[in-house]
Design an enzyme around this catalytic site. Structure first.
Site, PDB file in Angstrom:
ATOM      1  N   THR A  98       0.852  -1.187   0.000  1.00 38.52           N
ATOM      2  CA  THR A  98       0.000   0.000   0.000  1.00 38.52           C
ATOM      3  C   THR A  98       0.894   1.245   0.000  1.00 38.52           C
ATOM      4  O   THR A  98       2.103   1.127  -0.181  1.00 38.52           O
ATOM      5  CB  THR A  98      -0.932  -0.018   1.222  1.00 38.52           C
ATOM      6  OG1 THR A  98      -0.120  -0.247   2.367  1.00 38.52           O
ATOM      7  CG2 THR A  98      -1.987  -1.099   1.103  1.00 38.52           C
ATOM      8  N   THR A 125       3.189   5.033  -3.433  1.00 31.28           N
ATOM      9  CA  THR A 125       4.014   4.590  -4.561  1.00 31.28           C
ATOM     10  C   THR A 125       3.282   3.644  -5.519  1.00 31.28           C
ATOM     11  O   THR A 125       3.323   3.864  -6.727  1.00 31.28           O
ATOM     12  CB  THR A 125       5.334   3.970  -4.064  1.00 31.28           C
ATOM     13  OG1 THR A 125       5.900   4.871  -3.119  1.00 31.28           O
ATOM     14  CG2 THR A 125       6.295   3.735  -5.210  1.00 31.28           C
ATOM     15  N   ASP A 137       0.880  -5.629   5.138  1.00 31.43           N
ATOM     16  CA  ASP A 137       0.686  -5.106   6.495  1.00 31.43           C
ATOM     17  C   ASP A 137      -0.688  -4.475   6.691  1.00 31.43           C
ATOM     18  O   ASP A 137      -1.424  -4.269   5.722  1.00 31.43           O
ATOM     19  CB  ASP A 137       1.786  -4.085   6.835  1.00 31.43           C
ATOM     20  CG  ASP A 137       2.060  -3.106   5.687  1.00 31.43           C
ATOM     21  OD1 ASP A 137       1.170  -2.925   4.842  1.00 31.43           O
ATOM     22  OD2 ASP A 137       3.155  -2.535   5.652  1.00 31.43           O
ATOM     23  N   ASN A 193      12.883   6.035   5.740  1.00 30.32           N
ATOM     24  CA  ASN A 193      13.879   5.489   6.672  1.00 30.32           C
ATOM     25  C   ASN A 193      14.356   4.097   6.241  1.00 30.32           C
ATOM     26  O   ASN A 193      15.004   3.392   7.015  1.00 30.32           O
ATOM     27  CB  ASN A 193      13.316   5.441   8.099  1.00 30.32           C
ATOM     28  CG  ASN A 193      12.120   4.503   8.226  1.00 30.32           C
ATOM     29  OD1 ASN A 193      11.711   3.875   7.251  1.00 30.32           O
ATOM     30  ND2 ASN A 193      11.575   4.398   9.432  1.00 30.32           N
ATOM     31  N   HIS A 224      12.471   1.482   5.499  1.00 37.93           N
ATOM     32  CA  HIS A 224      11.654   0.324   5.887  1.00 37.93           C
ATOM     33  C   HIS A 224      11.015  -0.351   4.664  1.00 37.93           C
ATOM     34  O   HIS A 224      10.812   0.280   3.628  1.00 37.93           O
ATOM     35  CB  HIS A 224      10.614   0.678   6.966  1.00 37.93           C
ATOM     36  CG  HIS A 224       9.443   1.488   6.520  1.00 37.93           C
ATOM     37  ND1 HIS A 224       8.718   2.280   7.387  1.00 37.93           N
ATOM     38  CD2 HIS A 224       8.821   1.631   5.316  1.00 37.93           C
ATOM     39  CE1 HIS A 224       7.718   2.841   6.736  1.00 37.93           C
ATOM     40  NE2 HIS A 224       7.761   2.482   5.481  1.00 37.93           N
ATOM     41  N   GLY A 259       7.603  -3.071   3.994  1.00 38.14           N
ATOM     42  CA  GLY A 259       6.443  -3.359   4.826  1.00 38.14           C
ATOM     43  C   GLY A 259       6.495  -2.308   5.931  1.00 38.14           C
ATOM     44  O   GLY A 259       6.827  -1.141   5.686  1.00 38.14           O
ATOM     45  N   GLU A 273      10.589  -1.495  10.557  1.00 41.03           N
ATOM     46  CA  GLU A 273      11.335  -0.272  10.818  1.00 41.03           C
ATOM     47  C   GLU A 273      12.816  -0.600  11.067  1.00 41.03           C
ATOM     48  O   GLU A 273      13.165  -1.761  11.311  1.00 41.03           O
ATOM     49  CB  GLU A 273      10.735   0.446  12.042  1.00 41.03           C
ATOM     50  CG  GLU A 273       9.245   0.788  11.905  1.00 41.03           C
ATOM     51  CD  GLU A 273       8.957   1.949  10.944  1.00 41.03           C
ATOM     52  OE1 GLU A 273       9.770   2.217  10.035  1.00 41.03           O
ATOM     53  OE2 GLU A 273       7.893   2.582  11.099  1.00 41.03           O
ATOM     54  N   ARG A 279      -0.430  12.382   6.478  1.00 42.41           N
ATOM     55  CA  ARG A 279      -1.153  13.047   5.391  1.00 42.41           C
ATOM     56  C   ARG A 279      -2.461  12.338   5.049  1.00 42.41           C
ATOM     57  O   ARG A 279      -3.350  12.931   4.478  1.00 42.41           O
ATOM     58  CB  ARG A 279      -0.255  13.175   4.155  1.00 42.41           C
ATOM     59  CG  ARG A 279       0.112  11.869   3.473  1.00 42.41           C
ATOM     60  CD  ARG A 279       1.218  12.109   2.446  1.00 42.41           C
ATOM     61  NE  ARG A 279       1.479  10.985   1.572  1.00 42.41           N
ATOM     62  CZ  ARG A 279       2.224   9.933   1.891  1.00 42.41           C
ATOM     63  NH1 ARG A 279       2.784   9.858   3.097  1.00 42.41           N
ATOM     64  NH2 ARG A 279       2.429   8.964   1.011  1.00 42.41           N
ATOM     65  N   LYS A 300      12.880   9.811  -1.492  1.00 44.52           N
ATOM     66  CA  LYS A 300      13.387   8.444  -1.342  1.00 44.52           C
ATOM     67  C   LYS A 300      14.867   8.342  -1.735  1.00 44.52           C
ATOM     68  O   LYS A 300      15.460   7.268  -1.649  1.00 44.52           O
ATOM     69  CB  LYS A 300      12.559   7.463  -2.189  1.00 44.52           C
ATOM     70  CG  LYS A 300      11.078   7.421  -1.840  1.00 44.52           C
ATOM     71  CD  LYS A 300      10.842   6.907  -0.437  1.00 44.52           C
ATOM     72  CE  LYS A 300       9.410   7.099   0.045  1.00 44.52           C
ATOM     73  NZ  LYS A 300       8.433   6.279  -0.651  1.00 44.52           N
TER      74      LYS A 300
HETATM   75  P1  PGA Z   1       4.863   5.529   0.197  1.00 42.51           P
HETATM   76  O1  PGA Z   1       5.255   4.577   1.374  1.00 42.51           O
HETATM   77  O2  PGA Z   1       4.673   4.679  -1.010  1.00 42.51           O
HETATM   78  O3  PGA Z   1       3.578   6.170   0.644  1.00 42.51           O
HETATM   79  O4  PGA Z   1       5.973   6.520   0.032  1.00 42.51           O
HETATM   80  C1  PGA Z   1       6.198   3.578   1.170  1.00 42.51           C
HETATM   81  C2  PGA Z   1       6.480   2.917   2.487  1.00 42.51           C
HETATM   82  O5  PGA Z   1       6.395   3.594   3.523  1.00 42.51           O
HETATM   83  O6  PGA Z   1       6.825   1.732   2.478  1.00 42.51           O
END
Ligand code: PGA
Length: 252
Positions: A36, A39, A67, A136, A138, A140, A143, A167, A202
């Site tokens: 989800t 992206t 997740d 960061n 991650h 899924g 973290e 958001r 990213k």
């Molecule tokens: P995003 O999230 O596609 O909303 O940037 C990606 C993620 O946090 O794995």
């Protein structure tokens, strides 16, 4: 890791859709691992278009999502159940009885994690797993400092993740503090992995993934230990690597 650099988000999404369609056309009973977030949105849109205009048939596939937030049910517009229905499942001819997402409302969350891991082994592992990457690093909701050996588990979300996802919610307070996520080991069970990264926010995660030694500081770096990973990245997300490597890239 194979790296494909696209000019922009649109072109990256078309390529991602192409990979998925190729997989499903080759094996109509494919198991897709789904993600989800922002992206994959355009990828899902392209898949819906492909279903309409190219008659791509999703009837026999199964899907396993990465997740879900703890505490959100499927009728909650911020839940990943809701997201998947809205952006993909209601737009293609998938059999929704064969779509699997962790239950964030389970009474016994530990038991839900074991059930989900067993399900990955029974239904899957995915033939093709779609992944996004967090700022960061991650994958899924694994973290930084999650063990590379982790299976499906409950994770306390990093504050940076809650802020990045705020958001979608009314306020930061409304963003759940924890989630059920496939573990890193669970993700590595997939036969093929497609990692998507778009946009300048990213670029540091992609630099670290491609330039630093694998480490649990950057969960996505566990993908270096998988034999079949394709990174689909756009110019913006690749720009720190491009600068460091001095590549003269021909973007499509
Ligand atoms: P995003 O999230 O596609 O909303 O940037 C990606 C993620 O946090 O794995």
């Amino acid at each position: 890791m194979k790296i494909l650099v696209s000019q922009d988000y649109q072109s990256l999404s078309q390529k991602a859709c192409g990979f998925i369609e190729e997989e499903v056309n080759r094996n109509p009973a494919s198991v897709l691992g789904l993600a989800t977030g922002s992206t994959p949105l355009q990828t899902y849109h392209e898949m819906a278009e492909g279903h309409k205009t190219r008659a791509v048939d999703y009837h026999n596939i199964s899907t396993i999502n990465l997740d879900e937030y703890v505490g959100l049910g499927e009728s909650d517009p911020q839940s990943y159940h809701f997201f998947m229905k809205e952006h993909l499942f209601d737009k293609v001819n998938i059999n929704q009885a064969r779509t699997y997402i962790p239950n964030g409302l389970a009474d016994d969350l530990e038991e839900e994690c074991s059930r989900y891991e067993q399900l990955i082994d029974q239904i899957g592992p995915p033939d093709l797993q779609i992944l996004g990457i967090g700022q960061n690093g991650h994958i899924g909701f694994n973290e930084p400092r999650t063990s590379f050996k982790s299976e499906t588990h409950i994770i306390k979300l990093a504050e940076s993740t809650r802020k990045a996802n705020a958001r979608f919610f009314k306020s930061l307070e409304d963003v759940p503090k924890s989630a059920i996520t496939m573990g890193i080991q669970s993700i590595l069970k997939s036969k093929k992995i497609l990692l998507l990264a778009s946009g300048e926010n990213k670029a540091e995660a992609i630099r670290s993934l491609l330039e630093d030694p694998p480490s649990d500081d950057v969960p996505a770096s566990a993908l270096c230990f998988h034999k079949n990973v394709t990174l689909l990245v756009d110019k913006e997300a690749y720009k720190k690597v491009e600068y460091l490597r001095g590549d003269e890239l021909n973007h499509d």
